[in-house]
Design an enzyme around this catalytic site. Structure first.
Site, PDB file in Angstrom:
ATOM      1  N   GLU A 180       2.195   9.579  -5.389  1.00 34.77           N
ATOM      2  CA  GLU A 180       2.931   9.275  -5.318  1.00 34.77           C
ATOM      3  C   GLU A 180       4.548   9.537  -5.945  1.00 34.77           C
ATOM      4  OE1 GLU A 180       1.858   5.499  -5.313  1.00 34.77           O
ATOM      5  OE2 GLU A 180       0.261   5.268  -3.912  1.00 34.77           O
ATOM      6  N   HIS A 208       3.265   2.010  -0.294  1.00 28.33           N
ATOM      7  CA  HIS A 208       2.822   1.161  -1.811  1.00 28.33           C
ATOM      8  C   HIS A 208       3.664   0.222  -1.202  1.00 28.33           C
ATOM      9  CE1 HIS A 208       0.652   1.474  -5.538  1.00 28.33           C
ATOM     10  NE2 HIS A 208       0.568   0.636  -4.899  1.00 28.33           N
ATOM     11  N   ARG A 220      -5.966   2.258  -3.202  1.00 27.65           N
ATOM     12  CA  ARG A 220      -5.171   3.603  -4.116  1.00 27.65           C
ATOM     13  C   ARG A 220      -5.703   4.671  -3.225  1.00 27.65           C
ATOM     14  NH1 ARG A 220      -2.977   1.118  -6.134  1.00 27.65           N
ATOM     15  NH2 ARG A 220      -2.485   0.089  -8.322  1.00 27.65           N
ATOM     16  N   GLY A 276       2.127  -2.821  -0.613  1.00 26.28           N
ATOM     17  CA  GLY A 276       1.401  -4.191  -0.259  1.00 26.28           C
ATOM     18  C   GLY A 276       1.920  -5.242  -1.293  1.00 26.28           C
TER      19      GLY A 276
END
Ligand code: NAD
Ligand code: MLT
Length: 535
Positions: A259, A278, A230, A280
């Site tokens: 973000e 982001h 995070r 993942g």
């Protein structure tokens, strides 16, 4: 039921909700007043990390039962506010773990071998073979900060590539680290000091915010930092400076404090920092998994079944649920009856389990008993917020269990206390499925829980039951069932009447005017659990 989806989730999740008969409204990128408007008549809200589910969302959504997070991190959801409003928050903690772990491994290689930088140069027409000298992971030490689901998967993968593992995680057992062949170190600085690479896998919490700053990066001197957990855990300004100054050899980040990453982020200007937006969990399999898991959680909540991934509700093992499920209504009913029979402010509640039920995990049953106790007080309560409400209002809650029971296979007893007096109501299941109230304040009864009930205490004299029947009849109230008990012949008697209607005040007054009547209390069990309990 209406399900509002405000961040994109994979189609199989949406299909699952529709197949179950629910209305699905997708409203992506909605925020501010438009979000409050959209959620106002929703029964469920499904989000990923793009929707800020703040307290105002819960205040605007009276009918909301559950917020489902199609993914792991719930730092965008105000769980305190959800609990205050009795709304379940559930995430999908398993479905994207492998995707996140693989991305972390990919980012480890990306930074160690400067893959994105070399790729950029080649695409720009430059054969920069001499410009990059990478680092092998073999025989290097990997420091893992946070050895939870993702951290463990990363550990397995990088261990098999020849890395030594050092772990910093103050909340895990030594055994978990041992199982992975990792050394658990109880000091963050020491753990970072030992690592050639450090990879972060903690949640974003007040405790982890800014956990990796200038001092920590200095410990990692000459190493590489990977954060696919995070944003906010790593101080981005400090990291950009540490990499730029060569204190840290390189870094790879997938998540950011803000973000999308703002254009003026210093990270964008540092060559040896690899960035992904982001990604993942962005694999087809992971997105399908979390979408379906979240849909299942929403459907379970709508069906009144336990939500196994709930973060703010009592959890229950899926295999044990069929055994405890019928006792949820028993406990709630016993709590309701007890609370309505005892005058004064309730100061403590004890829920006792006897017999087979004492073998089970009964958190959800106890929460349901509390719901039953608090509902007649007109608190906005459900099994999610009942324990919290008890705590906030200073009501002591105790739970006790014993395998022994005299007459029944299982008993749930709810005892309420007002500081001076206490009163207990016991419930059980007849033939394993029919709820019964079997004891009220020590009197042995066999009462079927019913929408409207009257509990009368009187001296054990002839004609009292006839009196009650006549008075109720005079007011057009039909008696559906009657269950009588007495202490001793001629002593005190207690009778439970199941009624088809509520009892007018004048009928109660007429009954109380008779010297043989000690007390009459009308009990209402008119919610869904009580209706289910009706025969
Ligand atoms: P998890 O809850 O299973 O594991 C977190 C671990 O962190 C636990 O072992 C916990 O003990 C540990 N921890 C908590 N506080 C700590 C502290 N102060 N210091 C050290 N360790 C601490 O979580 P998970 O499922 O493994 O997810 C890990 C992180 O990855 C989360 O932040 C999650 O949101 C994130 N995530 C990101 C992506 C992505 O797309 N980039 C995908 C999945 C998960
Ligand atoms: C997560 O916490 O699951 C990830 O951030 C994935 C995501 O929803 O993008």
């Amino acid at each position: 039921m209406k399900v509002l989806v405000t961040d994109p989730i994979a189609d199989p999740g949406l299909d699952r909700l529709r197949e179950a008969g629910h209305e699905v409204q997708t409203d992506y990128d909605v925020e501010g007043d438009a979000l409050l408007d959209a959620v106002s008549d929703a029964n469920a809200l499904i989000v990923r990390s793009g929707t800020d589910v703040s307290r105002s969302v819960f205040e605007a959504a009276d009918d909301l039962v559950i917020v489902g997070r199609a993914g792991i991190g719930v730092d965008n959801i105000d769980i305190e506010a959800a609990t205050d409003h009795g709304v379940i928050v559930a995430n999908a903690p398993e479905g994207n773990v492998r995707a996140a772990a693989e991305h972390s491994v990919a980012m480890t290689f990306a930074t160690a071998r400067s893959i994105p930088q070399a790729h950029g140069r080649l695409k720009g027409g430059e054969w920069a073979k001499g410009a990059f000298l990478g680092t092998e992971v073999n025989n290097k030490t990997l420091t893992i900060v946070g050895l939870g689901r993702v951290g463990q998967e990363v550990a397995k993968r990088l261990d098999s590539l020849g890395m030594d593992l050092v772990v910093y995680d103050p909340y895990i057992s030594e055994e978990r680290a041992d199982r992975l062949g990792a050394e658990l170190v109880d000091d963050l600085h020491e753990a970072l000091g030992r690592g050639d690479f450090a990879t972060i896998h903690t949640p974003l919490l007040p405790e982890t915010e800014g956990m990796i700053g200038e001092d920590e990066l200095a410990q990692l001197e000459g190493g590489y930092l990977i954060n696919c957990a995070r944003g906010g855990i790593v101080d981005e300004d400090a990291l950009a400076e540490a990499v730029d100054d060569g204190v840290v050899a390189g870094a790879a980040l997938d998540s950011f404090a803000e973000e999308p990453l703002p254009d003026d982020s210093p990270l964008l200007d540092v060559e040896d920092v690899v960035l992904t937006p982001h990604l993942g969990a962005s694999t087809e399999a992971a997105q399908e998994n979390v979408a379906v898991d979240t849909a299942e959680a929403v459907i379970a909540a709508f069906n009144g079944e336990p939500v196994l991934t709930a973060l703010n509700a009592p959890s229950v093992d899926e295999t044990a649920f069929p055994r405890i499920e019928p006792y949820i209504a028993v406990a709630e009913t016993a709590g309701k009856v007890a609370a309505q029979l005892l005058d004064g402010r309730i100061t403590s509640v004890e829920v006792t389990y006897e017999g087979d039920i004492a073998e089970e995990d009964v958190d959800l049953v106890t929460a349901s008993a509390l719901k039953g106790v608090f509902e007649p007080l007109e608190w906005q309560v459900n099994a999610v917020n009942a324990p919290r409400l008890a705590e906030e209002r200073g009501i002591d809650v105790t739970e006790s269990k014993t395998r022994q029971t005299d007459d029944f296979q299982s008993i749930v007893r709810v005892t309420v206390n007002n500081g001076d007096d206490s009163l207990s109501v016991e419930g059980t299941l007849f033939a394993g499925e029919d709820p019964r109230i079997v004891r009220i304040d020590g009197f042995r009864v066999d009462a079927v829980p019913y929408g409207h009930m009257l509990v009368a205490r009187n001296t054990d004299e002839p004609g009292v039951i006839g009196l009650v029947g006549t008075v109720l009849g005079d007011h057009g109230v039909n008696i559906a069932g009657m269950y009588n008990a007495r202490e001793t012949q001629g002593g005190e008697a207690l009778t439970v009447y199941d009624l088809d209607h509520d009892v007018p005040d004048e009928a109660i007054e007429t009954l109380l005017a008779d010297s043989r009547i000690i007390e009459v209390t009308e009990i209402t069990l008119d919610d869904e659990a009580a209706r289910e309990a009706e025969l």
